[in-house]
Write a protein that holds these residues in place. Structure first.
Motif, PDB file in Angstrom:
ATOM      1  N   ASN A 132     -30.755  48.917 -16.559  1.00 19.60           N
ATOM      2  CA  ASN A 132     -30.193  48.819 -15.216  1.00 19.60           C
ATOM      3  C   ASN A 132     -28.842  49.522 -15.172  1.00 19.60           C
ATOM      4  O   ASN A 132     -27.910  49.118 -15.870  1.00 19.60           O
ATOM      5  CB  ASN A 132     -30.036  47.344 -14.822  1.00 19.60           C
ATOM      6  N   ASP A 160     -31.056  43.841  -9.556  1.00 22.60           N
ATOM      7  CA  ASP A 160     -31.986  44.462 -10.501  1.00 22.60           C
ATOM      8  C   ASP A 160     -32.072  43.670 -11.798  1.00 22.60           C
ATOM      9  O   ASP A 160     -33.155  43.459 -12.340  1.00 22.60           O
ATOM     10  CB  ASP A 160     -31.563  45.906 -10.782  1.00 22.60           C
ATOM     11  N   SER A 161     -30.927  43.225 -12.308  1.00 20.17           N
ATOM     12  CA  SER A 161     -30.933  42.409 -13.531  1.00 20.17           C
ATOM     13  C   SER A 161     -31.652  41.093 -13.296  1.00 20.17           C
ATOM     14  O   SER A 161     -32.466  40.649 -14.116  1.00 20.17           O
ATOM     15  CB  SER A 161     -29.491  42.140 -13.996  1.00 20.17           C
ATOM     16  N   ALA A 201     -33.577  51.142 -13.454  1.00 25.88           N
ATOM     17  CA  ALA A 201     -33.134  50.820 -12.092  1.00 25.88           C
ATOM     18  C   ALA A 201     -31.732  51.379 -11.906  1.00 25.88           C
ATOM     19  O   ALA A 201     -30.937  51.398 -12.857  1.00 25.88           O
ATOM     20  CB  ALA A 201     -33.154  49.311 -11.859  1.00 25.88           C
ATOM     21  N   THR A 218     -28.476  52.135  -8.730  1.00 20.40           N
ATOM     22  CA  THR A 218     -27.911  52.187  -7.389  1.00 20.40           C
ATOM     23  C   THR A 218     -26.681  53.070  -7.451  1.00 20.40           C
ATOM     24  O   THR A 218     -25.748  52.785  -8.205  1.00 20.40           O
ATOM     25  CB  THR A 218     -27.531  50.792  -6.878  1.00 20.40           C
ATOM     26  N   TYR A 223     -36.556  53.041 -10.549  1.00 20.36           N
ATOM     27  CA  TYR A 223     -36.300  52.563  -9.193  1.00 20.36           C
ATOM     28  C   TYR A 223     -34.848  52.873  -8.837  1.00 20.36           C
ATOM     29  O   TYR A 223     -33.937  52.118  -9.178  1.00 20.36           O
ATOM     30  CB  TYR A 223     -36.592  51.067  -9.098  1.00 20.36           C
ATOM     31  N   THR A 263     -34.647  56.186  -1.572  1.00 21.85           N
ATOM     32  CA  THR A 263     -34.956  55.664  -2.898  1.00 21.85           C
ATOM     33  C   THR A 263     -35.954  56.587  -3.579  1.00 21.85           C
ATOM     34  O   THR A 263     -36.684  57.332  -2.922  1.00 21.85           O
ATOM     35  CB  THR A 263     -35.549  54.243  -2.831  1.00 21.85           C
ATOM     36  N   SER A 285     -35.154  46.422  -3.655  1.00 23.58           N
ATOM     37  CA  SER A 285     -34.258  45.908  -4.686  1.00 23.58           C
ATOM     38  C   SER A 285     -33.610  44.596  -4.261  1.00 23.58           C
ATOM     39  O   SER A 285     -32.772  44.064  -4.988  1.00 23.58           O
ATOM     40  CB  SER A 285     -33.170  46.942  -5.010  1.00 23.58           C
ATOM     41  N   ALA A 336     -38.727  42.053  -5.119  1.00 27.27           N
ATOM     42  CA  ALA A 336     -38.100  42.920  -6.122  1.00 27.27           C
ATOM     43  C   ALA A 336     -38.606  42.625  -7.530  1.00 27.27           C
ATOM     44  O   ALA A 336     -38.588  43.504  -8.404  1.00 27.27           O
ATOM     45  CB  ALA A 336     -36.581  42.759  -6.072  1.00 27.27           C
ATOM     46  N   ARG A 362     -41.465  44.867  -9.205  1.00 26.21           N
ATOM     47  CA  ARG A 362     -41.203  46.201  -9.757  1.00 26.21           C
ATOM     48  C   ARG A 362     -41.316  46.211 -11.276  1.00 26.21           C
ATOM     49  O   ARG A 362     -41.617  47.247 -11.872  1.00 26.21           O
ATOM     50  CB  ARG A 362     -39.801  46.674  -9.355  1.00 26.21           C
TER      51      ARG A 362
END
Length: 492
Positions: A118, A134-135, A200, A202, A225, A433, A439, A444, A447
């Motif tokens: 992540n 995400d985590s 993942a 962002t 992602y 994305t 997310s 989520a 995923r």
């Protein structure tokens, strides 16, 4: 475990070793561990918020709310996995009279993909960083997590990782289930490591696309992602002072450093926009997250202000202090539809900071085609219209165009402020994305799961959710023998 204690290779090895033991933990055990992490984060809250304020320049109230969101998101995910429905357990017992030929015993469920890397975000130091969505989703799915810390808040990343790892250890989770690394080189090296099974991210479009390409070009590609950016257009059929005040508040919140900030507001030609300058002038300057973001915003602002056909409603200000930190107030400009289309290269790029463009249109019926042309992929799109316009169906073509190109379509309100709820969709078609998943929200979790079917397996070797005695008590969708002869009766 922090990055200065072990090498990247050792991080990958520890995550891989933890993968199977962690996947075998029951939903109730894993849910309890997530709740323990939530409690530990709250207990450390004053310390963590203080570090975050110093490193990011974000306000105490904003950070306190964000930490609360992070903790309660973990609790929501805990309840989701304890329920067990997310496993999508399907059982088809053997059926010798199956209409298309004898059917063997087949049982399918979703299982963890394995270690997840992540890449933490800068603009949400809690909600999209070390312990963020995400985590939390990967841990809920049963996947070990390695977080690549963001350089914008290194001390906060280290301390948050210590809190999370300590809580997981005390909850009895396997060693190596949560680790932290730092540095772009280490992040790329780990993304290439065969023991990492999903990624993942962002952040910016440039970096996210680079990482997505690395994940796709591995000898064995992995899902990646990435949330890359969005301009989140808003379409209004009117423009009164209340709407414009709400727009400026949404643009300037957290200094415009939000992935759902409305980058464009479409209003009817002739709308009175004078109140925008007054609303923007009332906003105090706000520090941007770090010097790099400050420099990028200043350049982007210059590009927009210098674009042909732009009229300035609020020029705003940019100030750089002796430490190199940038402080800004809102910049809002207006253009007509033709100017936006003609100078799209200068105007359409996301402005990460307190800047937005108001677009004047003459023909409401032309908006669906214009939207499809200019905004192919966004996290959100929004409609502001009067009740009678919403009820008479005249906006249906526009709404269809927004749904085809957006992850979330709003009616009224503003896209900033993403609620953590089971039905939330925080994703969208590319370039918003890299993969049109969410997310945020309980979806989520999926995923980081993959389907596995077991055919003809003895009960003793089946995963617990697929056994007939169902020791975890999860929902099981069973297709009993003999039902195939009734196919089509419900549709008829």
């Amino acid at each position: 475990m922090t990055d200065n204690e072990i090498t990247v290779d050792e991080v990958a090895a520890r995550a891989a070793a933890a993968a199977r033991p962690f996947a075998r933990t029951s939903p109730r055990e894993r849910g309890a561990a997530l709740v323990a992490v939530a409690g530990a984060l709250e207990a450390a809250g004053p310390e963590l918020v203080g570090i975050a304020m110093r490193e990011t320049g974000l306000a105490e109230a904003r950070l306190t709310g964000e930490l609360r969101r992070t903790a309660w998101q973990l609790r929501l995910f805990a309840d989701t996995i304890v329920d067990g429905g997310y496993l999508d357990a399907r059982i088809d017992p053997a059926d010798p009279d199956y209409v298309i030929g004898p059917r063997p015993d087949v049982r399918r469920m979703l299982e963890p993909v394995g270690p997840v890397l992540n890449f933490a975000a800068s603009n949400f130091p809690f909600a999209f960083s070390v312990a963020g969505g995400d985590s939390a989703a990967a841990l809920a799915a049963g996947c070990p997590v390695v977080v690549k810390a963001h350089s914008g808040h290194p001390e906060l990343s280290r301390r948050t990782a210590e809190v999370v790892a300590g809580a997981l250890e005390r909850a009895g989770m396997p060693d190596g289930v949560f680790q932290l690394i730092s540095g772009q080189e280490n992040g790329v090296a780990l993304l290439k490591d065969e023991r990492i099974r999903a990624g993942a991210f962002t952040g910016s479009t440039h970096v996210g696309r680079m990482l997505a390409d690395i994940a796709a070009s591995r000898p064995v590609p992995i899902p990646f992602y990435g949330e890359l950016g969005s301009v989140n257009p808003v379409y209004a059929t009117y423009a009164d002072a209340a709407l414009l005040d709400g727009f400026v508040a949404s643009v300037s919140g957290s200094a415009g450093q939000l992935c759902t900030k409305p980058g464009f507001l479409f209003v009817p030609e002739g709308a009175e926009l004078s109140s925008v300058g007054d609303a923007a002038a009332s906003v105090s300057e706000h520090r941007l997250l770090n010097p790099g973001i400050g420099r990028a915003f200043a350049q982007r602002r210059d590009d927009v202000l210098g674009a042909e056909g732009v009229t300035v409603l609020s020029e705003g200000e940019v100030r750089v202090d002796d430490a190199g930190q940038t402080y800004a107030t809102p910049t809002v400009v207006t253009v007509d539809v033709d100017t936006l289309a003609e100078h799209r290269e200068a105007l359409l790029e996301e402005s990460f900071g307190p800047l937005s463009v108001i677009v004047r249109y003459a023909d409401r019926d032309a908006l669906p085609a214009l939207h499809a042309e200019l905004f192919p992929g966004n996290l959100t799109s929004t409609v502001h219209a009067r009740a009678e316009e919403l009820a008479d169906g005249s906006l249906s073509e526009l709404v269809d165009a927004l749904a085809e190109t957006s992850g979330r379509v709003l009616f009224g309100g503003w896209p900033t402020g993403v609620s953590v709820t089971p039905a939330m969709q925080h994703g969208g078609p590319y370039p918003a994305t890299t993969s049109d998943a969410t997310s945020v929200g309980t979806a989520a979790i999926t995923r980081f799961l993959r389907g596995v079917a077991y055919q003809g397996a003895p009960q003793e070797l089946l995963p617990a959710p697929l056994r007939d005695d169902n020791p975890w008590g999860v929902p099981q969708q069973r297709s009993e023998p003999g039902h195939s002869t009734s196919w089509g009766s419900f549709a008829g």
